[in-house]
Design an enzyme around this catalytic site. Structure first.
Site, PDB file in Angstrom:
ATOM      1  N   PRO A   2       0.836  -1.209   0.000  1.00  0.00           N
ATOM      2  CA  PRO A   2       0.000   0.000   0.000  1.00  0.00           C
ATOM      3  C   PRO A   2       0.868   1.255   0.000  1.00  0.00           C
ATOM      4  O   PRO A   2       1.775   1.391   0.817  1.00  0.00           O
ATOM      5  CB  PRO A   2      -0.803  -0.133   1.302  1.00  0.00           C
ATOM      6  CG  PRO A   2      -0.829  -1.599   1.581  1.00  0.00           C
ATOM      7  CD  PRO A   2       0.501  -2.115   1.107  1.00  0.00           C
ATOM      8  N   GLU A   3       0.610   2.148  -0.947  1.00  0.00           N
ATOM      9  CA  GLU A   3       1.358   3.396  -1.046  1.00  0.00           C
ATOM     10  C   GLU A   3       0.497   4.533  -0.511  1.00  0.00           C
ATOM     11  O   GLU A   3      -0.560   4.298   0.078  1.00  0.00           O
ATOM     12  CB  GLU A   3       1.795   3.613  -2.496  1.00  0.00           C
ATOM     13  CG  GLU A   3       2.685   2.485  -3.019  1.00  0.00           C
ATOM     14  CD  GLU A   3       3.145   2.685  -4.449  1.00  0.00           C
ATOM     15  OE1 GLU A   3       3.152   3.843  -4.915  1.00  0.00           O
ATOM     16  OE2 GLU A   3       3.502   1.692  -5.105  1.00  0.00           O
ATOM     17  N   LYS A  58       3.435   6.865   4.457  1.00  0.00           N
ATOM     18  CA  LYS A  58       2.658   5.625   4.432  1.00  0.00           C
ATOM     19  C   LYS A  58       2.234   5.177   5.833  1.00  0.00           C
ATOM     20  O   LYS A  58       1.719   4.070   5.999  1.00  0.00           O
ATOM     21  CB  LYS A  58       3.471   4.514   3.766  1.00  0.00           C
ATOM     22  CG  LYS A  58       3.865   4.818   2.321  1.00  0.00           C
ATOM     23  CD  LYS A  58       4.720   3.701   1.743  1.00  0.00           C
ATOM     24  CE  LYS A  58       5.239   4.063   0.359  1.00  0.00           C
ATOM     25  NZ  LYS A  58       6.112   2.999  -0.194  1.00  0.00           N
ATOM     26  N   HIS A  91      -4.922 -14.496   9.487  1.00  0.00           N
ATOM     27  CA  HIS A  91      -3.960 -13.392   9.512  1.00  0.00           C
ATOM     28  C   HIS A  91      -4.506 -12.133  10.176  1.00  0.00           C
ATOM     29  O   HIS A  91      -3.937 -11.057  10.005  1.00  0.00           O
ATOM     30  CB  HIS A  91      -3.500 -13.080   8.092  1.00  0.00           C
ATOM     31  CG  HIS A  91      -2.902 -14.257   7.383  1.00  0.00           C
ATOM     32  ND1 HIS A  91      -1.740 -14.863   7.803  1.00  0.00           N
ATOM     33  CD2 HIS A  91      -3.340 -14.959   6.290  1.00  0.00           C
ATOM     34  CE1 HIS A  91      -1.462 -15.875   6.995  1.00  0.00           C
ATOM     35  NE2 HIS A  91      -2.414 -15.955   6.078  1.00  0.00           N
ATOM     36  N   ARG A 110       1.713 -11.232   5.411  1.00  0.00           N
ATOM     37  CA  ARG A 110       3.172 -11.339   5.334  1.00  0.00           C
ATOM     38  C   ARG A 110       3.881 -10.796   6.574  1.00  0.00           C
ATOM     39  O   ARG A 110       5.088 -10.948   6.730  1.00  0.00           O
ATOM     40  CB  ARG A 110       3.680 -10.638   4.073  1.00  0.00           C
ATOM     41  CG  ARG A 110       3.115 -11.256   2.800  1.00  0.00           C
ATOM     42  CD  ARG A 110       3.648 -10.598   1.546  1.00  0.00           C
ATOM     43  NE  ARG A 110       5.074 -10.837   1.373  1.00  0.00           N
ATOM     44  CZ  ARG A 110       5.790 -10.365   0.353  1.00  0.00           C
ATOM     45  NH1 ARG A 110       5.201  -9.623  -0.574  1.00  0.00           N
ATOM     46  NH2 ARG A 110       7.071 -10.624   0.253  1.00  0.00           N
ATOM     47  N   ARG A 152      23.760  14.035  -6.939  1.00  0.00           N
ATOM     48  CA  ARG A 152      23.323  12.666  -6.630  1.00  0.00           C
ATOM     49  C   ARG A 152      23.559  11.776  -7.850  1.00  0.00           C
ATOM     50  O   ARG A 152      23.214  12.145  -8.964  1.00  0.00           O
ATOM     51  CB  ARG A 152      21.852  12.637  -6.226  1.00  0.00           C
ATOM     52  CG  ARG A 152      21.594  13.232  -4.852  1.00  0.00           C
ATOM     53  CD  ARG A 152      20.120  13.092  -4.470  1.00  0.00           C
ATOM     54  NE  ARG A 152      19.883  13.642  -3.148  1.00  0.00           N
ATOM     55  CZ  ARG A 152      19.876  12.922  -2.026  1.00  0.00           C
ATOM     56  NH1 ARG A 152      20.100  11.628  -2.079  1.00  0.00           N
ATOM     57  NH2 ARG A 152      19.646  13.494  -0.858  1.00  0.00           N
TER      58      ARG A 152
END
Length: 271
Positions: A2-3, A58, A91, A110, A152
């Site tokens: 999920p973003e 997030k 879960h 997970r 960078r």
């Protein structure tokens, strides 16, 4: 994973059901997440009320009477509001039971998610104080990206996915924003000029805003707090469309790994 749009969708979904409600009890079925759920969490939360539901990058910030729950959904986590008599699944690791017969249930197959507790200002927590600005706020613009990209050596895709640079931009939306900006994901961050960074900041904001309006993106297992999928997957221009024609020029979309992440781009439209 999920973003930002998915986390913001969850925040908006649970906020009206939590704010003002008192916590009756807390049930921890599995504490071994990315970091163990604190043993003291159960006792700390009982009797407290939810004051607000915020977000930083997030992370979800569940503000309570005496502190804040900092929750990260990890790779596969979800939050649902269910009645207390709803049978729990394999879960379903955490239930925060409210005083109205409903509970906030955290599911994470997970177990890469996390649940932390702090009584201090949550923005000063080690997980949050390192984050860059929110991409939908005014501080995030082309001038900011240009300034922080000088010297960078990293790719521009890795650069905008760096949470120390900007909070919450993950792989899906980085791919989409770079495509709309016409920037090749492998291009060195330091070799992009101000005008192109201004365009990238604009496309990043547009993609994230549209994704939030669509309820996020469901590719595998993301569900909103009421069990519905996010519909932004229907609007994806390039992510997950390897070998499909570019929506602009028709050239087959290419897929390659950049920084161990799937990167989709058009060889003709992105430079």
């Amino acid at each position: 994973m999920p973003e930002l749009p998915e986390v913001e969708t969850v925040r908006r979904g649970i906020e009206p059901h939590l704010v003002g409600r008192q916590i009756h009890t807390v049930i921890v079925r599995e504490s071994r997440l990315r970091w163990p759920i604190p043993l003291s969490l159960t006792q700390n939360l009982i009797g407290q009320s939810f004051l607000a539901v915020g977000r930083r990058g997030k992370y979800l910030l569940l503000s309570c009477t005496q502190g804040t729950i900092i929750l990260h959904l990890g790779m596969s986590g979800s939050l649902r509001l269910v009645t207390t008599n709803t049978p729990h699944g394999k879960h379903d690791h955490l239930d925060i039971v409210l005083n109205n017969g409903r509970c906030l249930r955290f599911n994470d197959p997970r177990r890469f998610g996390s649940v932390s507790w702090t009584q201090a200002n949550p923005l000063h927590h080690p997980l949050l104080e390192i984050l860059g600005p929110e991409p939908l706020e005014s501080l995030f613009d082309g001038h900011y990206l240009f300034k922080h990209s000088r010297h960078r050596r990293t790719s521009v895709k890795a650069f905008i996915m760096n949470h120390r640079i900007v909070a919450g931009v993950g792989n899906i939306y980085a791919n989409e924003a770079l495509f709309l900006a016409g920037i090749h994901p492998r291009r060195s961050a330091s070799r992009i000029g101000l005008a192109r960074y201004q365009r990238l900041a604009e496309t990043t904001k547009t993609v994230l805003y549209n994704a939030i309006q669509a309820g996020g993106t469901t590719l595998r297992n993301f569900l909103t707090s009421d069990g519905k999928p996010g519909y932004f997957a229907n609007q994806l221009q390039i992510y997950g469309r390897s070998a499909h024609p570019c929506p602009i020029c028709g050239t087959p979309i290419r897929l390659e790994r950049i920084g161990q992440r799937a990167s989709y781009y058009c060889t003709q439209c992105q430079h």
